[in-house]
Motif scaffolding. Structure first.
Motif, PDB file in Angstrom:
ATOM      1  N   LEU A  85      -1.213  54.184  54.946  1.00 30.17           N
ATOM      2  CA  LEU A  85      -0.394  53.804  53.801  1.00 30.17           C
ATOM      3  C   LEU A  85      -1.210  53.012  52.786  1.00 30.17           C
ATOM      4  O   LEU A  85      -1.071  53.188  51.574  1.00 30.17           O
ATOM      5  N   THR A  86      -2.094  52.159  53.271  1.00 31.22           N
ATOM      6  CA  THR A  86      -2.942  51.371  52.375  1.00 31.22           C
ATOM      7  C   THR A  86      -3.880  52.266  51.585  1.00 31.22           C
ATOM      8  O   THR A  86      -4.119  52.041  50.393  1.00 31.22           O
ATOM      9  N   VAL A  87      -4.414  53.303  52.253  1.00 25.57           N
ATOM     10  CA  VAL A  87      -5.305  54.245  51.575  1.00 25.57           C
ATOM     11  C   VAL A  87      -4.581  54.945  50.439  1.00 25.57           C
ATOM     12  O   VAL A  87      -5.084  55.046  49.314  1.00 25.57           O
ATOM     13  N   VAL A  88      -3.380  55.418  50.724  1.00 26.44           N
ATOM     14  CA  VAL A  88      -2.618  56.156  49.718  1.00 26.44           C
ATOM     15  C   VAL A  88      -2.248  55.240  48.547  1.00 26.44           C
ATOM     16  O   VAL A  88      -2.393  55.609  47.378  1.00 26.44           O
ATOM     17  N   MET A  89      -1.781  54.050  48.820  1.00 24.35           N
ATOM     18  CA  MET A  89      -1.393  53.125  47.754  1.00 24.35           C
ATOM     19  C   MET A  89      -2.597  52.709  46.919  1.00 24.35           C
ATOM     20  O   MET A  89      -2.499  52.556  45.701  1.00 24.35           O
ATOM     21  N   ALA A  90      -3.751  52.542  47.588  1.00 27.36           N
ATOM     22  CA  ALA A  90      -4.962  52.174  46.846  1.00 27.36           C
ATOM     23  C   ALA A  90      -5.394  53.278  45.899  1.00 27.36           C
ATOM     24  O   ALA A  90      -5.928  53.006  44.817  1.00 27.36           O
ATOM     25  N   LYS A  91      -5.157  54.532  46.279  1.00 27.27           N
ATOM     26  CA  LYS A  91      -5.515  55.641  45.396  1.00 27.27           C
ATOM     27  C   LYS A  91      -4.554  55.751  44.219  1.00 27.27           C
ATOM     28  O   LYS A  91      -4.903  56.309  43.177  1.00 27.27           O
ATOM     29  N   ALA A  92      -3.338  55.232  44.383  1.00 35.71           N
ATOM     30  CA  ALA A  92      -2.346  55.319  43.310  1.00 35.71           C
ATOM     31  C   ALA A  92      -2.488  54.197  42.286  1.00 35.71           C
ATOM     32  O   ALA A  92      -2.120  54.369  41.115  1.00 35.71           O
ATOM     33  N   VAL A  93      -3.012  53.063  42.695  1.00 34.83           N
ATOM     34  CA  VAL A  93      -3.096  51.899  41.800  1.00 34.83           C
ATOM     35  C   VAL A  93      -3.930  52.186  40.547  1.00 34.83           C
ATOM     36  O   VAL A  93      -3.511  51.839  39.433  1.00 34.83           O
ATOM     37  N   PRO A  94      -5.136  52.799  40.649  1.00 34.40           N
ATOM     38  CA  PRO A  94      -5.896  53.071  39.413  1.00 34.40           C
ATOM     39  C   PRO A  94      -5.141  53.947  38.424  1.00 34.40           C
ATOM     40  O   PRO A  94      -5.243  53.746  37.203  1.00 34.40           O
ATOM     41  N   TYR A  95      -4.382  54.919  38.938  1.00 36.14           N
ATOM     42  CA  TYR A  95      -3.611  55.777  38.038  1.00 36.14           C
ATOM     43  C   TYR A  95      -2.447  55.005  37.421  1.00 36.14           C
ATOM     44  O   TYR A  95      -2.025  55.306  36.298  1.00 36.14           O
ATOM     45  N   LEU A  96      -1.921  54.018  38.128  1.00 33.91           N
ATOM     46  CA  LEU A  96      -0.894  53.156  37.556  1.00 33.91           C
ATOM     47  C   LEU A  96      -1.460  52.377  36.375  1.00 33.91           C
ATOM     48  O   LEU A  96      -0.833  52.284  35.304  1.00 33.91           O
ATOM     49  N   VAL A  97      -2.658  51.834  36.536  1.00 30.02           N
ATOM     50  CA  VAL A  97      -3.294  51.074  35.462  1.00 30.02           C
ATOM     51  C   VAL A  97      -3.639  51.992  34.285  1.00 30.02           C
ATOM     52  O   VAL A  97      -3.402  51.655  33.114  1.00 30.02           O
ATOM     53  N   LEU A  98      -4.188  53.178  34.593  1.00 29.41           N
ATOM     54  CA  LEU A  98      -4.535  54.113  33.520  1.00 29.41           C
ATOM     55  C   LEU A  98      -3.295  54.583  32.771  1.00 29.41           C
ATOM     56  O   LEU A  98      -3.329  54.739  31.550  1.00 29.41           O
ATOM     57  N   ALA A  99      -2.211  54.814  33.512  1.00 28.51           N
ATOM     58  CA  ALA A  99      -0.971  55.232  32.854  1.00 28.51           C
ATOM     59  C   ALA A  99      -0.463  54.141  31.918  1.00 28.51           C
ATOM     60  O   ALA A  99       0.061  54.429  30.833  1.00 28.51           O
ATOM     61  N   PHE A 100      -0.621  52.876  32.326  1.00 28.89           N
ATOM     62  CA  PHE A 100      -0.214  51.775  31.461  1.00 28.89           C
ATOM     63  C   PHE A 100      -1.065  51.737  30.188  1.00 28.89           C
ATOM     64  O   PHE A 100      -0.553  51.510  29.096  1.00 28.89           O
ATOM     65  N   VAL A 101      -2.374  51.981  30.331  1.00 31.00           N
ATOM     66  CA  VAL A 101      -3.255  52.024  29.157  1.00 31.00           C
ATOM     67  C   VAL A 101      -2.859  53.175  28.244  1.00 31.00           C
ATOM     68  O   VAL A 101      -2.814  53.031  27.012  1.00 31.00           O
ATOM     69  N   ILE A 102      -2.563  54.333  28.837  1.00 30.82           N
ATOM     70  CA  ILE A 102      -2.140  55.497  28.046  1.00 30.82           C
ATOM     71  C   ILE A 102      -0.832  55.195  27.318  1.00 30.82           C
ATOM     72  O   ILE A 102      -0.639  55.588  26.152  1.00 30.82           O
ATOM     73  N   LEU A 103       0.073  54.485  27.973  1.00 33.35           N
ATOM     74  CA  LEU A 103       1.328  54.098  27.339  1.00 33.35           C
ATOM     75  C   LEU A 103       1.067  53.243  26.099  1.00 33.35           C
ATOM     76  O   LEU A 103       1.676  53.453  25.040  1.00 33.35           O
ATOM     77  N   SER A 150       9.166  51.815  31.173  1.00 33.17           N
ATOM     78  CA  SER A 150       8.053  52.757  31.315  1.00 33.17           C
ATOM     79  C   SER A 150       7.334  52.568  32.649  1.00 33.17           C
ATOM     80  O   SER A 150       6.926  53.546  33.284  1.00 33.17           O
ATOM     81  N   VAL A 151       7.169  51.324  33.090  1.00 32.45           N
ATOM     82  CA  VAL A 151       6.516  51.070  34.379  1.00 32.45           C
ATOM     83  C   VAL A 151       7.356  51.643  35.525  1.00 32.45           C
ATOM     84  O   VAL A 151       6.816  52.226  36.479  1.00 32.45           O
ATOM     85  N   ILE A 152       8.670  51.487  35.435  1.00 31.27           N
ATOM     86  CA  ILE A 152       9.545  52.099  36.453  1.00 31.27           C
ATOM     87  C   ILE A 152       9.355  53.608  36.483  1.00 31.27           C
ATOM     88  O   ILE A 152       9.247  54.233  37.551  1.00 31.27           O
ATOM     89  N   TYR A 153       9.281  54.201  35.312  1.00 29.40           N
ATOM     90  CA  TYR A 153       9.095  55.654  35.212  1.00 29.40           C
ATOM     91  C   TYR A 153       7.723  56.075  35.739  1.00 29.40           C
ATOM     92  O   TYR A 153       7.595  57.121  36.391  1.00 29.40           O
ATOM     93  N   ILE A 154       6.699  55.284  35.469  1.00 26.12           N
ATOM     94  CA  ILE A 154       5.357  55.591  35.975  1.00 26.12           C
ATOM     95  C   ILE A 154       5.347  55.553  37.497  1.00 26.12           C
ATOM     96  O   ILE A 154       4.739  56.418  38.159  1.00 26.12           O
ATOM     97  N   LEU A 155       6.011  54.553  38.097  1.00 25.22           N
ATOM     98  CA  LEU A 155       6.100  54.488  39.558  1.00 25.22           C
ATOM     99  C   LEU A 155       6.819  55.716  40.114  1.00 25.22           C
ATOM    100  O   LEU A 155       6.445  56.247  41.168  1.00 25.22           O
ATOM    101  N   LEU A 156       7.856  56.161  39.410  1.00 30.45           N
ATOM    102  CA  LEU A 156       8.557  57.382  39.828  1.00 30.45           C
ATOM    103  C   LEU A 156       7.612  58.583  39.798  1.00 30.45           C
ATOM    104  O   LEU A 156       7.593  59.394  40.729  1.00 30.45           O
TER     105      LEU A 156
END
Length: 364
Positions: free
Chosen positions: A211-229, A255-261
């Motif tokens: 689970l930690t591996v998967v969440m760690a791979k998602a965090v950079p895309y969360l940050v990038l999505a915020f920058v894109i926003l 928007s952050v809620i939507y990005i998490l979705l």
């Protein structure tokens, strides 16, 4: 925690080294914003107009000048009869004809619009713009004819978008489409790429939990999505001139809620796909078509058949786009979009729960 941060740094470096991924992440939003803002537009401009009148008296001349001076219409020809104007429209030399009655000056009324209705949406806009332009001094217009449904002349006021710019409608829709595609598609491809190369097994035998591996791979895309926003909001405000009438804080929170979705949906797709090609195809079929067709981005959901409205009810971008239009364009508070926020949170919880459960079962 240190291992979790190390995995985030590792994935971030992997993303930054991949030039193609960076091009998609930052090139697509800029190109889409420019295309929908300037090229793919429904704004009314330069409508080729024919004037039909038997005599050019003072009142008629004033009405024609009002049309010619507006940015919406271009007077291309004059005709003696409506039949002649209709022939010009049929031969694609004109889009609309304004017919003045022979006693227009004395009665100050007697106008008729003949419109090319092969594109009903644009024809309706041309009619509305012409009526508003001509009705400033002549409120009595006859209904438009010729291949178009009859419309009534109304003394209307356009709220929130008085200039009827299509960018006001497209920008929230582009935000919903891009954030969904980028977050879900890139997350699913990132995890599937590890499976395809055989490096996922190496990660899973490490002391870190799956689970930690998967969440760690998602965090950079969360940050990038915020920058894109942020990039999209800046382009919307300063390039396309779309106002941010509502609270910027609530726009970002929703928007952050939507990005998490979207990230949760990408994780779910990665459970099904075994190759990057399959992940791309699933993303295209599950995300692209429903987002464009059923989210209200291009076509109003209320105008769709009942069955499609039911399907549209489970399309996440529909609720995000509605919320952004209310927050950005209408300037409402968070209370007016609470229904959309609750639906997005519920979908996020369900998708994330199912995705993590499926991922865990696959590892066993």
């Amino acid at each position: 925690m240190k291992q979790f941060v190390s995995f985030i740094i590792k994935e971030t470096r992997h993303i930054l080294r991949d030039k193609r991924t960076m091009l998609i992440l930052f090139g697509m939003p800029v190109v889409m914003m420019l295309l929908f803002g300037f090229a793919i537009t429904t704004d009314v401009k330069n409508v080729r107009t024919v004037v039909v009148t038997s005599q050019m008296d003072h009142q008629t001349q004033k009405a024609v000048e009002r049309l010619a001076q507006s940015e919406y219409f271009t007077i291309t020809a004059t005709a003696a009869t409506p039949q002649e104007a209709e022939r010009l429209i049929r031969s694609q030399k004109a889009d609309m004809a304004v017919v003045f009655a022979h006693d227009y000056a004395s009665r100050n009324k007697g106008l008729q619009l003949i419109v090319d209705g092969s594109d009903p949406n644009m024809a309706q806009q041309w009619t509305s713009y012409a009526q508003q332009t001509l009705a400033s001094e002549n409120p009595q217009l006859s209904a438009p004819t010729c291949w178009l449904a009859r419309a009534r002349t109304l003394n209307s006021q356009l709220l929130y978008n008085p200039q009827m710019k299509s960018a006001y409608n497209f920008v929230p829709a582009i935000m919903g489409m891009l954030l969904m595609l980028i977050c879900a598609m890139m997350t699913s491809i990132s995890i599937v790429r590890e499976k395809e190369r055989g490096t996922m097994e190496v990660l899973l035998v490490s002391p870190v939990r799956p689970l930690t591996v998967v969440m760690a791979k998602a965090v950079p895309y969360l940050v990038l999505a915020f920058v894109i926003l942020i990039v999209i909001l800046l382009m919307a405000r300063y390039v396309l001139g779309v106002p941010l009438a509502g609270s910027l804080l609530w726009i970002i929170v929703v928007s952050v809620i939507y990005i998490l979705l979207a990230l949760s949906l990408g994780l779910l797709i990665s459970n099904v796909a075994q190759t990057q090609l399959v992940a791309l195809l699933l993303s295209a079929m599950v995300l692209l078509m429903p987002v464009v067709m059923l989210s209200g981005m291009m076509f109003p959901v209320e105008s769709m058949p009942r069955v499609l409205q039911w399907i549209a009810a489970v399309v996440p971008p529909r609720y995000y786009i509605d919320a952004m239009r209310k927050l950005m364009i209408m300037g409402v508070g968070i209370g007016e979009v609470m229904k959309e926020v609750v639906v997005l949170i519920g979908m996020t919880v369900v998708l994330l729960t199912v995705a993590l459960k499926k991922f865990k079962q696959r590892l066993e």
